[in-house]
Design a protein around this motif. Structure first.
Motif, PDB file in Angstrom:
ATOM      1  N   GLN A 462       0.869  -1.127  -0.098  1.00 51.84           N
ATOM      2  CA  GLN A 462      -0.193   0.096   0.157  1.00 51.84           C
ATOM      3  C   GLN A 462       0.731   1.069  -0.021  1.00 51.84           C
ATOM      4  N   ASN A 463       2.029   1.211   0.343  1.00 56.88           N
ATOM      5  CA  ASN A 463       2.739   2.314   0.487  1.00 56.88           C
ATOM      6  C   ASN A 463       4.123   2.429  -0.543  1.00 56.88           C
ATOM      7  N   LEU A 464       3.923   1.389  -1.472  1.00 56.94           N
ATOM      8  CA  LEU A 464       5.220   1.223  -2.382  1.00 56.94           C
ATOM      9  C   LEU A 464       4.772   1.715  -3.741  1.00 56.94           C
ATOM     10  N   ALA A 465       4.641   2.846  -3.785  1.00 59.16           N
ATOM     11  CA  ALA A 465       4.278   3.731  -4.988  1.00 59.16           C
ATOM     12  C   ALA A 465       5.171   3.719  -6.323  1.00 59.16           C
ATOM     13  N   SER A 466       6.322   3.399  -5.786  1.00 57.49           N
ATOM     14  CA  SER A 466       7.531   3.487  -6.950  1.00 57.49           C
ATOM     15  C   SER A 466       8.112   1.878  -7.086  1.00 57.49           C
ATOM     16  N   LEU A 467       7.524   0.852  -6.715  1.00 60.01           N
ATOM     17  CA  LEU A 467       7.985  -0.437  -6.722  1.00 60.01           C
ATOM     18  C   LEU A 467       7.907  -0.708  -8.220  1.00 60.01           C
ATOM     19  N   GLU A 468       9.101  -1.102  -8.835  1.00 64.33           N
ATOM     20  CA  GLU A 468       9.025  -1.748 -10.277  1.00 64.33           C
ATOM     21  C   GLU A 468       9.345  -3.230 -10.356  1.00 64.33           C
ATOM     22  N   TYR A 469      10.152  -3.792  -9.440  1.00 69.44           N
ATOM     23  CA  TYR A 469      10.329  -5.314  -9.496  1.00 69.44           C
ATOM     24  C   TYR A 469      10.244  -5.800  -8.288  1.00 69.44           C
ATOM     25  N   LEU A 470       9.418  -6.981  -8.380  1.00 65.90           N
ATOM     26  CA  LEU A 470       8.933  -7.756  -7.201  1.00 65.90           C
ATOM     27  C   LEU A 470       9.386  -9.313  -7.570  1.00 65.90           C
ATOM     28  N   HIS A 471      10.152  -9.997  -6.761  1.00 63.80           N
ATOM     29  CA  HIS A 471      10.428 -11.197  -6.859  1.00 63.80           C
ATOM     30  C   HIS A 471      10.047 -12.086  -5.480  1.00 63.80           C
ATOM     31  N   ILE A 472       9.532 -13.163  -5.761  1.00 60.77           N
ATOM     32  CA  ILE A 472       8.979 -14.014  -4.731  1.00 60.77           C
ATOM     33  C   ILE A 472       9.532 -15.305  -5.031  1.00 60.77           C
ATOM     34  N   TRP A 473      10.696 -15.891  -4.184  1.00 60.24           N
ATOM     35  CA  TRP A 473      11.395 -16.855  -4.535  1.00 60.24           C
ATOM     36  C   TRP A 473      11.167 -17.879  -3.272  1.00 60.24           C
ATOM     37  N   GLY A 474      11.080 -19.430  -3.691  1.00 54.96           N
ATOM     38  CA  GLY A 474      11.527 -20.144  -2.559  1.00 54.96           C
ATOM     39  C   GLY A 474      10.205 -20.219  -1.458  1.00 54.96           C
ATOM     40  N   CYS A 475       9.101 -20.207  -1.953  1.00 56.99           N
ATOM     41  CA  CYS A 475       7.915 -20.056  -0.924  1.00 56.99           C
ATOM     42  C   CYS A 475       7.065 -21.037  -1.147  1.00 56.99           C
ATOM     43  N   PRO A 476       7.210 -22.405  -1.005  1.00 50.72           N
ATOM     44  CA  PRO A 476       6.520 -23.355  -1.504  1.00 50.72           C
ATOM     45  C   PRO A 476       4.948 -23.577  -0.946  1.00 50.72           C
ATOM     46  N   ARG A 477       4.443 -22.898  -0.075  1.00 45.89           N
ATOM     47  CA  ARG A 477       3.183 -22.898   0.512  1.00 45.89           C
ATOM     48  C   ARG A 477       2.639 -21.751   0.403  1.00 45.89           C
ATOM     49  N   LEU A 478       3.150 -20.763  -0.469  1.00 44.00           N
ATOM     50  CA  LEU A 478       2.322 -19.630  -0.629  1.00 44.00           C
ATOM     51  C   LEU A 478       1.558 -19.849  -1.546  1.00 44.00           C
ATOM     52  N   LYS A 479      -0.026 -19.733  -1.555  1.00 41.37           N
ATOM     53  CA  LYS A 479      -0.820 -19.949  -2.185  1.00 41.37           C
ATOM     54  C   LYS A 479      -1.491 -18.754  -2.966  1.00 41.37           C
ATOM     55  N   SER A 480      -1.449 -17.457  -2.305  1.00 42.42           N
ATOM     56  CA  SER A 480      -2.355 -16.364  -2.944  1.00 42.42           C
ATOM     57  C   SER A 480      -1.295 -15.130  -2.763  1.00 42.42           C
ATOM     58  N   LEU A 481      -1.734 -14.211  -3.844  1.00 48.17           N
ATOM     59  CA  LEU A 481      -1.071 -12.921  -3.835  1.00 48.17           C
ATOM     60  C   LEU A 481      -2.391 -11.663  -3.868  1.00 48.17           C
ATOM     61  N   PRO A 482      -2.147 -10.718  -3.068  1.00 53.15           N
ATOM     62  CA  PRO A 482      -2.897  -9.670  -3.078  1.00 53.15           C
ATOM     63  C   PRO A 482      -2.986  -8.920  -4.476  1.00 53.15           C
ATOM     64  N   VAL A 483      -3.337  -9.535  -5.461  1.00 47.87           N
ATOM     65  CA  VAL A 483      -2.903  -9.082  -7.108  1.00 47.87           C
ATOM     66  C   VAL A 483      -3.638  -7.641  -7.013  1.00 47.87           C
ATOM     67  N   GLN A 484      -4.942  -7.685  -6.364  1.00 46.13           N
ATOM     68  CA  GLN A 484      -5.536  -6.259  -6.412  1.00 46.13           C
ATOM     69  C   GLN A 484      -4.721  -4.986  -5.919  1.00 46.13           C
ATOM     70  N   ARG A 485      -3.990  -5.300  -5.048  1.00 43.05           N
ATOM     71  CA  ARG A 485      -3.416  -4.356  -4.426  1.00 43.05           C
ATOM     72  C   ARG A 485      -2.020  -3.951  -4.901  1.00 43.05           C
ATOM     73  N   LEU A 486      -1.478  -4.584  -6.224  1.00 37.20           N
ATOM     74  CA  LEU A 486      -0.099  -4.478  -6.785  1.00 37.20           C
ATOM     75  C   LEU A 486       0.008  -3.085  -7.165  1.00 37.20           C
ATOM     76  N   PRO A 487       1.228  -2.436  -6.977  1.00 37.11           N
ATOM     77  CA  PRO A 487       1.229  -0.895  -7.537  1.00 37.11           C
ATOM     78  C   PRO A 487       1.329  -1.082  -8.933  1.00 37.11           C
ATOM     79  N   PRO A 488       0.621  -0.043  -9.703  1.00 37.70           N
ATOM     80  CA  PRO A 488       0.642   0.132 -11.261  1.00 37.70           C
ATOM     81  C   PRO A 488       2.142   0.223 -11.722  1.00 37.70           C
ATOM     82  N   SER A 489       3.075   0.692 -11.033  1.00 40.16           N
ATOM     83  CA  SER A 489       4.560   1.103 -11.254  1.00 40.16           C
ATOM     84  C   SER A 489       5.176  -0.262 -11.676  1.00 40.16           C
ATOM     85  N   LEU A 490       4.750  -1.526 -11.288  1.00 41.51           N
ATOM     86  CA  LEU A 490       5.592  -2.541 -11.584  1.00 41.51           C
ATOM     87  C   LEU A 490       5.997  -2.976 -13.056  1.00 41.51           C
ATOM     88  N   LYS A 491       6.959  -3.236 -13.342  1.00 47.85           N
ATOM     89  CA  LYS A 491       7.486  -3.588 -14.509  1.00 47.85           C
ATOM     90  C   LYS A 491       7.918  -5.025 -14.589  1.00 47.85           C
TER      91      LYS A 491
END
Length: 525
Positions: A462-491
């Motif tokens: 919610q506070n990362l308006a300048s975020l361009e790169y998001l990497h999520i590695w090695g989280c085998p149990r992760l089953k959801s992402l808050p995709v609706q809250r991802l910043p529009p700045s992501l490349k």
């Protein structure tokens, strides 16, 4: 057979020709500047060096030296059988030689005998680079008298000794000795190599120490690797005080217990870069029973990795109102599993610190003073760390105040060594922080190895308006992402070893794709 007349030839490389023979008097190589001969007879090497330009007999008789290829500046020889010493004709005929490389000469024991030193002392005035590699019988660069290093010798004796140095080493600027397993010592007069700027010593398993007289004051770069018997680098205080060393790189020296063995000695004040990797017995950078204070105002980069016994770093206290580490821009600590604490001065003094990495230090429960010192790091741009053992205090770190932070990498497990399994962290099923605790300046965010992580907080971005790169590695149990809250700045969005997310992020088909389609680069493995 070689062509008899090669007037424009500059570089000659003859390799793996054990039957190769040369009739030197019949060949003209007036432009030759570089020779490389590998696995050829010693007599052929001599013949090639004797090759002469086509000149008439009268000129030869008037000036015998004119028949030799004085223009040769580079000589590389390898796998030369029966080569125990450097032949006299090498230095006698190659007056303009600048670089010599000797590799895989299994019978080479030394370059010169004692009785040949005076004869060679006026040779090779242009010589600057020497590399010796893969010579298992080499015991010394040249033979020395046993009493050359007596502490009570007079200045006159020292002058005589320096004059007796072969010129091949007297003006050396770069010296590399690699994979010479019988080499037990370097020359006692190493400190007299007053042009030496770079010294590299690798895979010399019998080398236990450096000369007590120390290194030349001109030495700026010292790199040491795979020296199994080496126990320390500097043995007396004068070596350190007279040093102008800028780069010190030590790797894979399992017997090394400390860098400085003398009492009261510190690191050279001119040091800019310090790198120590896989020194299993290293307990301290400086001698343990003295004041462990570091005074290196020029220090810019420190990296220490996989040093199992290292428990602490030396104090970095202000000196004469100056910060000792004011120019430090990089601190990298990885796999030091017994490191217990880092003195506050490393953060308080390092106002220029831009890159900070602390990983695999499982006994490091907290940064100094409850992690508050990180607020001093106003120049910090990159931060990488394990937080599994710090979860309860994570809110105290004060990341939000790091207004210059651009890249943040947080890992939930600890790799204590390159060849050991990772240790499970204590991180829970949800991510321990939300966006309110992160600086708004973040451009790149890495979340790695949270084995139990099942979901990310919807408030994380919610506070990362300048975020361009998001990497999520090695989280085998992760089953959801808050995709609706991802910043529009992501490349770029990448997930790796997160099997429960792979199908949901699939291009054009996945459940999350409508919310990810605007991101130019989406990679899910």
């Amino acid at each position: 057979m070689m062509p008899k007349d090669l007037p424009c030839l500059n570089n000659l490389n003859i390799s793996e020709c054990p039957q190769f023979l040369v009739e030197g008097s019949s060949i003209s190589l007036p432009s030759l500047t570089s020779i490389a001969m590998n696995d050829v007879p010693l007599t052929s090497l001599q013949a090639v060096l004797e090759m002469r330009s086509m000149v008439d007999d009268e000129l030869i008789s008037a000036n015998a030296k004119s028949k030799h290829p004085s223009s040769i500046t580079s000589l590389s020889i390898g796998m030369i059988k029966k080569l125990e010493l450097l032949p006299k004709w090498v230095t006698h005929w190659l007056m303009e030689l600048e670089a010599l490389e000797i590799t895989s000469c299994e019978e080479l024991k030394t370059l010169w005998k004692k009785e040949e030193r005076v004869q060679h002392s006026l040779s090779l005035p242009a010589f600057r680079h020497l590399k010796i590699k893969g010579c298992p019988q080499l015991v010394s660069l040249f033979e020395e008298d046993e009493d050359e290093d007596n502490k009570g010798q007079h200045e006159q004796q020292q002058q005589q000794q320096q004059e007796g140095l072969p010129c091949i080493v007297r003006r050396l600027e770069h010296l590399t000795i690699d994979n010479c397993e019988k080499l037990e010592k370097l020359p006692r007069l190493l400190h007299s190599f007053t042009f030496l700027g770079e010294l590299y010593v690798y895979k010399c398993s019998s080398l236990s120490s450096f000369p007590e007289t120390g290194f030349p004051c001109t030495l700026k770069t010292l790199r040491i690797g795979d020296c199994e018997a080496l126990q320390s680098l500097f043995g007396c205080l004068t070596q350190i005080n007279d040093s102008n060393l800028q780069v010190l790189d030590v790797q894979d020296c399992p017997s090394l217990t400390c860098l400085i063995s003398c009492r009261g000695g510190g690191l050279p004040p001119t040091l800019k870069e310090l790198e120590i990797i896989r020194c299993k017995k290293l307990e301290a950078l400086l001698v343990v029973d003295e004041g462990m204070e570091i005074t290196c105002p020029s220090l810019e980069s420190v990296g220490i990795s996989y040093c199992d016994r290292l428990k602490y770093l030396p104090d970095a206290l202000p000196n004469n109102n100056n910060n000792n580490l004011r120019n430090l821009s990089r601190l990298y600590l990885d796999g030091c599993k017994n490191l217990e604490y880092i003195p506050e001065g490393w953060f308080h003094s390092a106002t220029s610190l831009a890159h900070l990495t602390i990983r695999g230090c499982k006994k490091l429960k907290a940064l100094p003073h409850g992690l508050q010192s990180i607020n001093y790091l106003t120049s910090l741009q990159l931060l990488e760390m394990n937080i599994s053992q710090w979860n309860n205090n994570f809110k105290k770190i004060g990341l939000r105040s790091l207004s210059s932070l651009r890249r943040l990498s947080i890992s939930g497990t600890i790799r204590v060594a390159e060849d050991e399994e990772e240790e499970e962290g204590v991180a829970g099923s949800s991510f321990p922080i939300d966006g309110k605790l992160l600086p708004t300046s973040l451009i790149s965010f890495w979340i790695e190895d949270f084995r139990n992580l099942e979901k990310l907080s919807s408030k994380l971005f919610q506070n990362l308006a300048s975020l361009e790169y998001l990497h999520i590695w090695g989280c085998p149990r992760l089953k959801s992402l808050p995709v609706q809250r991802l910043p529009p700045s992501l490349k770029r969005l990448s997930t790796w070893r997160c099997p429960r997310l792979t199908g949901k992020c699939e291009k054009g088909k996945g459940k999350y794709w409508p919310h990810l389609a605007h991101i130019p680069d989406v990679q899910c493995f």
